[in-house]
Scaffold this motif. Sequence first.
Motif, short mmCIF file in Angstrom:
data_model
loop_
_atom_site.label_atom_id
_atom_site.label_comp_id
_atom_site.label_asym_id
_atom_site.label_seq_id
_atom_site.Cartn_x
_atom_site.Cartn_y
_atom_site.Cartn_z
N MET B 1 88.17 63.83 122.60
CA MET B 1 88.46 65.15 122.00
C MET B 1 89.93 65.47 122.19
O MET B 1 90.42 65.48 123.33
CB MET B 1 87.58 66.22 122.67
CG MET B 1 86.15 66.16 122.18
SD MET B 1 85.10 67.47 122.89
CE MET B 1 84.34 66.60 124.26
N THR B 2 90.63 65.68 121.11
CA THR B 2 92.07 65.91 121.19
C THR B 2 92.35 67.34 121.62
O THR B 2 91.85 68.30 121.04
CB THR B 2 92.70 65.70 119.79
OG1 THR B 2 92.18 64.48 119.26
CG2 THR B 2 94.21 65.63 119.88
N ILE B 3 93.16 67.46 122.65
CA ILE B 3 93.53 68.78 123.17
C ILE B 3 94.85 69.19 122.53
O ILE B 3 95.78 68.39 122.43
CB ILE B 3 93.64 68.76 124.70
CG1 ILE B 3 92.38 68.14 125.33
CG2 ILE B 3 93.90 70.15 125.25
CD1 ILE B 3 91.07 68.80 124.93
N SER B 4 94.95 70.42 122.07
CA SER B 4 96.14 70.88 121.35
C SER B 4 97.14 71.52 122.31
O SER B 4 96.80 71.92 123.42
CB SER B 4 95.75 71.91 120.30
OG SER B 4 94.72 71.41 119.48
N ALA B 5 98.37 71.62 121.82
CA ALA B 5 99.42 72.29 122.61
C ALA B 5 99.44 73.77 122.24
O ALA B 5 99.24 74.14 121.08
CB ALA B 5 100.77 71.67 122.30
N ARG B 6 99.66 74.60 123.22
CA ARG B 6 99.73 76.04 122.96
C ARG B 6 101.00 76.40 122.20
O ARG B 6 102.03 75.74 122.36
CB ARG B 6 99.76 76.82 124.28
CG ARG B 6 98.41 77.05 124.88
CD ARG B 6 98.53 77.91 126.13
NE ARG B 6 97.33 77.80 126.94
CZ ARG B 6 96.23 78.54 126.77
NH1 ARG B 6 96.20 79.47 125.82
NH2 ARG B 6 95.17 78.37 127.52
#
Lengths: 86, 407, 913
Positions: B1-6
């Motif tokens: 699961m790809t985690i996004s940057a804030r």
Amino acid sequence: MLRIPCPHCGERDATEFHYGAAAGVDYPTDPAALTDGEWAAYLFVRANPRGWFRERWFHAAGCRLWFHVERHTVTDQVRTVREGAA
Amino acid sequence: MTISARLPGHPEFLWREDEPKASYDVVVVGGGGHGLATAYYLAKNHGITNVAVLEKGWLAGGNMARNTTIIRSNYLWDESAGIYEHSLRLWESLEEELDTQVMFSQRGVLNLAHNLSDIREGKRRVNANQLNGLDAQWLDAQEIGKLVPILDVTDRPRHPVLGGTFQPRAGIAKHDYVAWGFARAAQALGVDIIQHCEVTGFQTSGDRVTGVSTTRGDISFGRLALSAAGHSGVLAGQLGVRLPLQSHPLQALVSELLEQVLDTVVMSNAVHVYVSQAHKGELVMGAGVDAHVGYGQRGSFHVIEEQMAAAVELFPIFARAHVLRTWAGIVDVTPDASPIIGHLPFENAYVNCGWGTGGFKATPGVGSVYADTVAHERPHPLAAPFALDRFTTGRLIDEHGAAAVAH
Amino acid sequence: MSRRLPTGGSRIDRSRPVTITVDGVEVAAYHGDTVASALLAADRPLLSRGIYSGRPRGVMGVGVEDACAYVQVLSGGGEPMVAATTLEVHDGLAVERIAGRGRLPAGDDTTRYDTLYGHAEIAVVGGGLAGLRAAVAAAEDADGARVLILDDGPALGGAAADLPADSAAGRELRDLLTRLDGLEGVTVLTRTTVTGSHGHGRLVALEQRPHGVAKRRLHHVQAVGVVLATGSHERPLVFADNDRPGVMLACAAADYVTRYAVLPGERAVVWTAHDAGLHAAVELADAGTEIVAVLDVRETMAGPLAAALAGRGIALHLGAEVTGTDGSDDESGRLIRVHTTVGSFDVDLLAISGGANPAVELFSHPGGRTRWSDEVAGFVPDVPAPGQVGREVVVGAAAGDQDVVPGWRETLQPPATVFRADAGDPELVFLDPHRDATLADLRRAHAAGLSSVEHVKRFTTIGTGADQGRGFGVLAVGVLAQELGRPIEEVGTTTYRPPYVPLSFALLAGRNRGELSDPVRVSQAHDRVAHAPMEDVGQWKRPWYFPRSTADGLEDLDASVAREVRAVRTGVGMMDASTLGKILLQGADVGVLLDRVYTNLFSTLKVGKVRYGVMCGPDGMVVDDGTTARLSGTDWLMTTTTGNAAAVLDTLEEWHQTEWPGLDIALTSVTDQWAVVAVAGPRSRDVVATLAPQHDWSAEAFGFMDWREAPVAGIPARVLRISFSGELAFELHVPSWYAAALWDAVEEAGAPHGITPYGTETMHVLRAEKGFPIVGQDTDGTVTPHDLGMSWAVSRKKTDFIGMRSLARADARRPDRRQLVGLVPLDGSSRIVEGAQLVAHGADLTAFPVAMAGHVTSAYPSGHDGRPFALALLDGGRDRVGEVLDAVDDLVPLAVRVTGPVSYDEQGARRDG
């Protein structure tokens, strides 16, 4: 969905109609007698109220007749409808 | 699961709510982007700091919160290109100016041509833009296909892409960051920000407007600057002035967050598609304007359906995206699709309105030009062509041709 | 380990096992399961991760109130961000877990999506007890009334369907369904979620049809009356680490038992603020979950639910709260421990229930206002949208009625309102797990000066996730109110906007894709010309040019057009002109109307004659042009430009009906009733004479701008001698069903003369050489007839026509207005580009801005003399003939000389042949 009560065909979706802005703006009887300012007011200035508004609609995809509708421009309620648009 | 940057955060402090004082040098009616920018430049460029911005609802909650954030300057006529390019240049340095992030992303705006007439008009505009010193290019369908690979540039669509105009310096920004940035900077210079303060009437004396009645009391002022977009006609009416404006619902919508597929803003007047993929990943799309006058901030659903049909036709990959939320703003449209900036028929009252669907991109530009006009009590040269009297002389600035919906 | 119970499950069919794939691993399920229930049954609680934090997340809810469990569908073409709690399983379904962001699958979506339009006297949204009562009452009251029930579940019944059949609710449900069966006018749509209430009784709904041809349908429902029986959404509670897999809404947890026979936990703590949570605890206990503690924030509790817990030996802790949770260290991060004010418990389920939010979304869409109700502990409908008054009622739980399930009210203990702004480490208190937004974010917004719920939403992104705040929205508002120290009713909610659940773009597009995205119009003779490349003109497809095969292959545009032009100038050409707009005007006063809408005089036109006219808007700018023939004393036939026909007809109707209704006039579009073939060129008379030998076609007998009825090749026809090319030319109008026959006859009669079909491009070249403007190409809404050099068509005798007054304004009289001129390249050979801007010859193209004096509106590589030429609008152009300018395209200048607009046969010597 805005619904317009056509006086001839009954209430229909607004998509069947063309809009004609404010009612009661008559073509001047003698345009040549008007000042540029008066003529500009006829050409470009139309009532734009927030509230009840007497406006013209044309049942383009129906009976092809123009008529007057009194509509509330915030709530889209329709109060009165009048045949003809002269 | 790809985690996004804030995304970058907001400043620790933005702005506080002020209580209205009895009197100001300048009262700006309308706490949208234009009103806030005007107040900021009055204070910053002209040293006029005893200024109040009156907002009837929550700050920047009108069209500033409802637009599709497209910023470009590639308008046809010299007068339009002048003010929009002035604005674009201000956008390019706005983060330094306001000392805050506005996330102006110069990803380019593409306007598609679908028939020979579009090509003609597109080239006409590119050439006018180039001679006005703007960055404008004409791209053929193959070049467009390279720039936006998800766009179907084959002859399959009902209205195939035959070419388009491209402005590389154009782009999008984050509207809340912009509005709050102006509010914060203006307040730091002394401007009062007053929310939930609805104008109910004006006091006049001869050729002057002397004060305003509001739901939070009466306020007197030296000069009055209206900046109320869709409600400008109502306000001017309270001054007995009829403006050539019609207020219409304009809808927009947003999808769920999606992995990046589109890094250019794409507009198509012919089939009514205006789309960008915002910083967080949602597709943001502007829809058409309803033909009737409306102040309800609700548009017709069929407009959304038609727009989706056009969007999927051009971008087959959008088929499975979802509309998460739709909304509407109230746009004030003039007969020539150009704004009105200048004097009202009072010595000390000014109006800035009629931006239709194009107001957001003009925010810093018109803020500075309008502030200059109010401060010096004469039209700024970039504002002069947009005076109200053009409707009497007939010297219109007709932007319908080049931008039927001038997003 | 399976958590599937051996019996029960109202929605599953154990005789139909289904296998789905999640992240490539097969998961066993039953028909009727959702992806969420299947994964819970398989004891795989991890369903997603935080978009930014990466924190493990599970299933919290059982329907649209779930805020986390969104998956990417991989099978069937794929789909991003689908709610696992409402996605029904089927064999072959493959999904992937995602972290808050979906992925658009490549490739066309060829799924069929239908849009249906329906009408109802009463539309009932929600088929639970409240909705069914209303539906049955409405249908029984008005015999045969069309009542439409829309319910988002797979079957009617709502919450009552999950209660025992022998309970009061179960009995009532059975009774209502039986009565419903006997009612004629009732239609039921299940799996149908109303996504928008659009005012005036219009609802839009999404129907899921997992086994239909069209997998989804969009319903537009027009109802006289709308009953909103939309129920409520269970609300969570806040505490630190409230987002782990294993933290679930209590009623949702119980629903997994009754609907899917899935036990969501082996050991559980239940924490509640209202009776429904206690009820859920009893249900979970009866299903086999060991309830180690029930916490109720309320200080007192009496009645049957307390007794039921006591009877099961379950400890009830009043005034107690959860303070935090621990999760496992493994990949799943699932709940292993709950910390409370009455001790810590090792459990795998924390079932929470903070209250019920009436589902007011549809009530709010058209502008209904809600108010906070302490009694309900939720926002309830207050003032309906003005347009909905008398049209809409809200019933049942959606209205805050807590007695929807019979028997509840007698024993009901008032709910508590719990919104805590001090619920532990604010960075770990999630107020919108889908957006990873926390209490800390909310506090940062407040500290930054923001207090409006709309500002806080935008600052924190709370409520902007895929669930649009259905899960945590009201809770976040309550916490904000606490944080601000203001009553929740003052803070209010953000505005609810359609759609209630996400709608895919392709569904909204429906069948309006490809060819159907915009209707294609073709002429009645299209069969005969369809081989030509087409030009899109509005919705019309018109032949652009007619390339011939040559030794070097097919001719290109330039070669074909050069040949077609030569044919018309020297021999004869033919063109399908059927797309021209045609309007029949009938009545005694047509001449009066035409005098007002055309700039020139028409009332004097004699029967048998045709006149060219220019039409302006009231602003004096040219809007259309065309010819009008007088057919009889009362009948006139007007032609308009192809793209403008409908607009011109509408304009005429508007002027007639709204300004001059006294005029005796009737207007009819006859565009589709008449096909037109134009025959142009010096040999055209020979062709017409062959086709209609019984008439004298000489210039003396049949002059320019004459028309007559004459059979052409045996077809009844009107023949008009008008010319858009400057050559001798005839327009043959025939009833449209003869279009192909006419085309064939003209081709045959013209064959001896080498008749050449030509398209729009050649027509444009021919007319441009004559200086005839195309409205919309050489004009752009800023051009007057005088600017076009058409002062000859502007009457000086008339006292008024539409636009006349505007032409007297200062700006319309400026001598330096942009005027139509011709251009030729100074070198005689370089091609001028349409859209090029005109600047002073030799202007420095690096010193911006460069002053522009006009632009090229039409340009062609070769006219009759084989040389490039163009038309342009140029500031004060008429006085600048002979001047040299630069036409600039892409910053490359081309020297051009200004000419008059007419470059061919200025004297008009050729029109008589």
